[in-house]
Motif scaffolding. Structure first.
Motif, mmCIF file in Angstrom:
data_model
loop_
_atom_site.group_PDB
_atom_site.id
_atom_site.type_symbol
_atom_site.label_atom_id
_atom_site.label_comp_id
_atom_site.label_asym_id
_atom_site.label_seq_id
_atom_site.Cartn_x
_atom_site.Cartn_y
_atom_site.Cartn_z
ATOM 1 N N GLU A 257 0.828 -1.202 0.000
ATOM 2 C CA GLU A 257 0.000 0.000 0.000
ATOM 3 C C GLU A 257 0.867 1.259 0.000
ATOM 4 O O GLU A 257 0.456 2.303 -0.492
ATOM 5 C CB GLU A 257 -0.956 -0.009 1.208
ATOM 6 N N VAL A 258 2.097 1.123 0.554
ATOM 7 C CA VAL A 258 3.029 2.246 0.489
ATOM 8 C C VAL A 258 3.321 2.561 -0.984
ATOM 9 O O VAL A 258 3.344 3.711 -1.400
ATOM 10 C CB VAL A 258 4.326 1.900 1.258
ATOM 11 N N LEU A 259 3.505 1.500 -1.770
ATOM 12 C CA LEU A 259 3.769 1.690 -3.197
ATOM 13 C C LEU A 259 2.548 2.273 -3.899
ATOM 14 O O LEU A 259 2.656 3.138 -4.763
ATOM 15 C CB LEU A 259 4.135 0.352 -3.857
ATOM 16 N N LEU A 260 1.378 1.782 -3.484
ATOM 17 C CA LEU A 260 0.156 2.236 -4.150
ATOM 18 C C LEU A 260 -0.148 3.700 -3.836
ATOM 19 O O LEU A 260 -1.001 4.302 -4.472
ATOM 20 C CB LEU A 260 -1.032 1.356 -3.745
#
Lengths: 445, 331
Positions: A257-260
């Motif tokens: 989710e950090v990437l998203l």
């Protein structure tokens, strides 16, 4: 978007620039090659027993005792020949030139140092002599009966456990040669003349095709398609496997989710697929490069169908994107490798097909079976590389083009489905979906 | 001309299968504010934040972020620290922050110095070359925070930023949030640490069961939620029960709870319509007391007042399990 190359670059670096990868991809094959060399080397001077030292007794009941008089020389000659061959092979191996003394020692150990021959009188007590073998006084006892020259006759060879297989063979052959020569001589012919006459002629086999005439190498032609297919399979699967693992890692470490927060799920998936594709391509390039180098070394480059190399590239793209899409979908849907296994089952079954079917396909590359699997997108690239790189049966051009279109259409559908699963899967934690669950995601996505 | 709000949520509803995670929610986050987003577990905070981040899409309603109809159009202007957060375990801290910075469009030229400065600022000097897995959980949390803000975003969204932080690191984070707010950035964060919310934010909004139950500037809310509670401490502490009984009998007192056995302070709830100053005078006149104090409302009081214990169920697993069905259903 610039994010896709960034993700691809990270993916490639995180996978390929690690000790594990370098070890797996480069060192492992190197070790295998090394092991093959070592095995070959060991086979050359394989030790079936300890150093041979001792006497070989020959009891010859034939008139004139031809075996007793000629066999020792024959056997020693044969041993010399073997020694020469071994030395030659040793020299051809890497570092072989320096291995001279070592080789000599190994040969001596294997073939025996001081072999003496003892000719027994015609009326010698064989049982007594056998006892000498048992006692270790003799390493071998050869008993030639009076009817040894009959066509279906046998002779006796008793050996002590200390006599190695290589030596047994040389002793046996030496004695046989003398007996055969005697038969020829008794029939009124010159043995050396007869041997020259019965020498097997070698053939100059040429492969004639539409494009001309080349030296034939049936074995190589048989094996080339399989090499291509295995190469394709390994490179594609390694890339796909890494993609599965890295997707699961991103989920289980909660970095997903950090990437998203910075990229869309589709960008993430695309970047990851491309990055691991480069990993697979590197593996293909490395193995292919090593293969071509080896082919050059052994002077068989002319047997490599170069058009197949071009197709190998095309089929790599087709096969990789097909498998990568599946792996990305499965990886996004689960949180642990263990959970992935149940979803991988059906996929692996389909993808193992070419490995099970290659024999049947190679047997008849234009059979209905071969055609069916050529038009089944998950197996298209593997079956087609088999068919295209064999030379016995030309694959019609329309079929090559049609399967390519069908294959890439399959890739498109698979990537489209994977994108739907990936978008939902990446933020799903908890119980992993079943295979049918994935299908529902696709329908609903 | 008034500035556009940083986040505008209008009539947003999100369902996961049967469950309504967010129900007709309206919310305005003014630019430049620092907002606490409160609610019990499973209230719909993370779902709302994910919708703001365009990770989920609402079933109904509109969301505008930084003047755009979707956060996807302004991702590089937003810093987002998700609740489900992590780092690449085997990546070095510096590499991870560089990667995240580049993904968010930070020019490569100043990035390295920026990372060093920030690591220094969060008291993590010298970890740049360390693998993320070598760091403690608290250190990793700080690295994740840096990954969220390394690109100097205008809007910072932090989902449970204090979870897993020890008091020292929580204080550090609060200070950083204050600093970022002072620089003019809009910050919105969800939290269970109500004291932090009270100390840091200028606005709070609370949702429960997907619906908004509270929204506004913190001072106004605290004033509005007058708890009408006095803290009363008897002068003599020998016979506390007798004192409590006398206190309870007073007409302006509704009920009395023992607040703290050791200090002997009594939590005294006033009856409906009673003026606290009148009640205080009455107590002082009637009973021997050491201290009578009108308690100031805290966010915690408000939270407890608005949320029934049964609302705070840990339904996260349920939500994430339903997420797929919902995503599936909404497409």
């Amino acid at each position: 978007m610039l994010n896709v190359p960034l993700i691809a670059a990270r993916e490639f670096k995180a996978t390929a620039m690690t000790k594990a990868f370098i070890f797996g991809v480069l060192v492992f094959p190197a070790v295998i090659i090394g092991v093959i060399y070592v095995i070959t080397a060991f086979q050359l001077f394989k030790q079936d027993g300890p150093t041979l030292r001792g006497n070989i007794a020959i009891a010859d009941a034939l008139p004139g005792q031809p075996v007793a008089s000629q066999a020792p020389t024959r056997i020693l000659e044969r041993l010399d020949q073997v020694r020469e061959q071994v030395k030659e092979q040793m020299d051809r191996m890497p570092g072989g030139a320096d291995a001279g003394p070592m080789a000599d020692a190994a040969i001596t150990r294997a073939l025996g140092g001081d072999v003496e021959f003892e000719i027994l009188p015609a009326d010698a007590d064989i049982e007594l002599q056998k006892q000498r073998v048992r006692d270790g006084e003799l390493v071998a006892l050869v008993n030639i009966g009076p009817d040894a020259l009959e066509s279906d006759s046998v002779f006796d060879l008793w050996r002590s456990p200390t006599l190695g297989a290589q030596l047994v063979n040389e002793v046996r052959s030496g004695v046989s040669d003398v007996l055969v020569d005697e038969r020829i001589r008794n029939a009124g012919h010159d043995p050396s003349n007869i041997r020259t006459l019965v020498a097997t002629p070698s053939s100059n086999t040429r492969l004639v095709t539409e494009t001309g005439e080349t030296a034939s190498a049936e074995q190589l032609e048989m094996i080339m398609p399989i090499i291509f297919m295995i190469l394709l399979w390994i490179s594609v699967f390694t890339g796909g496997q890494y993609l599965l693992m890295s997707t699961i890692e991103e989920k289980s470490s909660r970095v997903m989710e950090v990437l998203l927060s910075a990229v869309s799920p589709l960008q993430l998936m695309t970047g990851k697929i491309i990055g691991q594709g480069l990993v697979g391509l590197s593996i293909l390039a490395i193995y292919l490069g090593v293969g071509l180098l080896a082919a050059g070394q052994f002077n068989v480059t002319q047997h490599i169908p170069f058009s197949s190399l071009v197709w190998l590239g095309v089929y790599f793209v087709m096969a990789y994107f097909m498998i990568a899409a599946m792996m990305a979908a499965v990886g996004s849907a689960v949180t642990e490798m263990r959970e992935a296994n149940s979803l991988m089952g059906p996929i692996m079954t389909v993808l193992m097909l070419p490995l099970f079917l290659w024999f049947l396909i190679m047997d008849n590359p234009n059979s209905v079976l071969a055609m069916v699997f050529s038009f089944f997108p998950p197996t298209t690239p593997f079956v087609m590389i088999l068919r295209i790189s064999q030379t016995a049966h030309a694959v019609p051009l329309w079929e090559i083009l049609a399967t390519t279109v069908v294959g890439f259409a399959g890739v498109f559908v698979m990537v489209w489905m994977a994108a739907k699963i990936f978008r939902i899967g990446v933020l799903m934690y908890g119980k992993p979906p079943s295979f049918m669950g994935l299908v529902r995601w696709i329908r609903a996505g | 001309m008034p500035q556009d709000p940083a986040i505008l949520i209008e009539g947003v509803t999100k369902r996961f299968g049967e469950k309504v995670a967010v129900d007709n929610l309206d919310l305005v986050v003014p630019t430049g504010s620092i907002c606490g987003f409160l609610g019990p577990n499973g209230a719909g905070k993370t779902t709302t934040i994910r919708m703001v981040m365009s990770i989920f899409h609402p079933d109904q309603g509109n969301i505008s972020v930084l003047g755009k109809s979707s956060a996807a159009e302004s991702k590089r202007r937003i810093g987002y620290l998700p609740e489900e957060r992590g780092v690449y375990r085997t990546m070095k801290v510096g590499e991870f922050l560089t990667f995240m910075g580049k993904l968010k469009g930070v020019p490569a030229s100043g990035l390295s110095k920026k990372i060093d400065d920030w690591l220094e600022r969060v008291a993590l000097p010298g970890v740049r070359k360390k693998r993320c897995e070598e760091l403690s959980k608290g250190m990793q949390q700080k690295v994740q925070f840096l990954a969220a803000i390394i690109h100097d975003p205008e809007l910072i969204i932090l989902d449970e930023p204090f979870s897993g932080l020890d008091p020292m690191n929580a204080l550090l984070l609060r200070t950083l949030m204050d600093d970022l707010h002072a620089e003019g950035r809009t910050i919105i964060f969800s939290t269970h640490v109500l004291s932090s919310a009270e100390q840091v934010c200028d606005r709070i909004f609370m949702i429960n069961k997907g619906r908004k139950v509270l929204d506004g500037p913190i001072d106004g809310i605290l004033a509005r939620f007058d708890p009408r509670t006095l803290t009363v401490e008897p002068l003599e502490t020998e016979d506390l029960d007798a004192f409590t009984e006398s206190l309870t009998r007073l007409p302006s007192v509704e009920r009395v709870n023992t607040l703290n056995r050791r200090s002997r302070a009594l939590e005294t709830h006033l009856a409906e319509g009673v003026d606290p100053s009148h009640a205080m005078r009455e107590i002082v006149a009637t009973l021997p007391v050491r201290r009578v104090e009108l308690r100031k409302a805290t966010i915690e009081d408000i939270f407890v007042n608005l949320v029934a214990p049964e609302d705070s169920e840990d339904v996260r697993a349920l939500v994430s399990e339903g997420a797929g069905q919902l995503e599936a259903a909404d497409a």
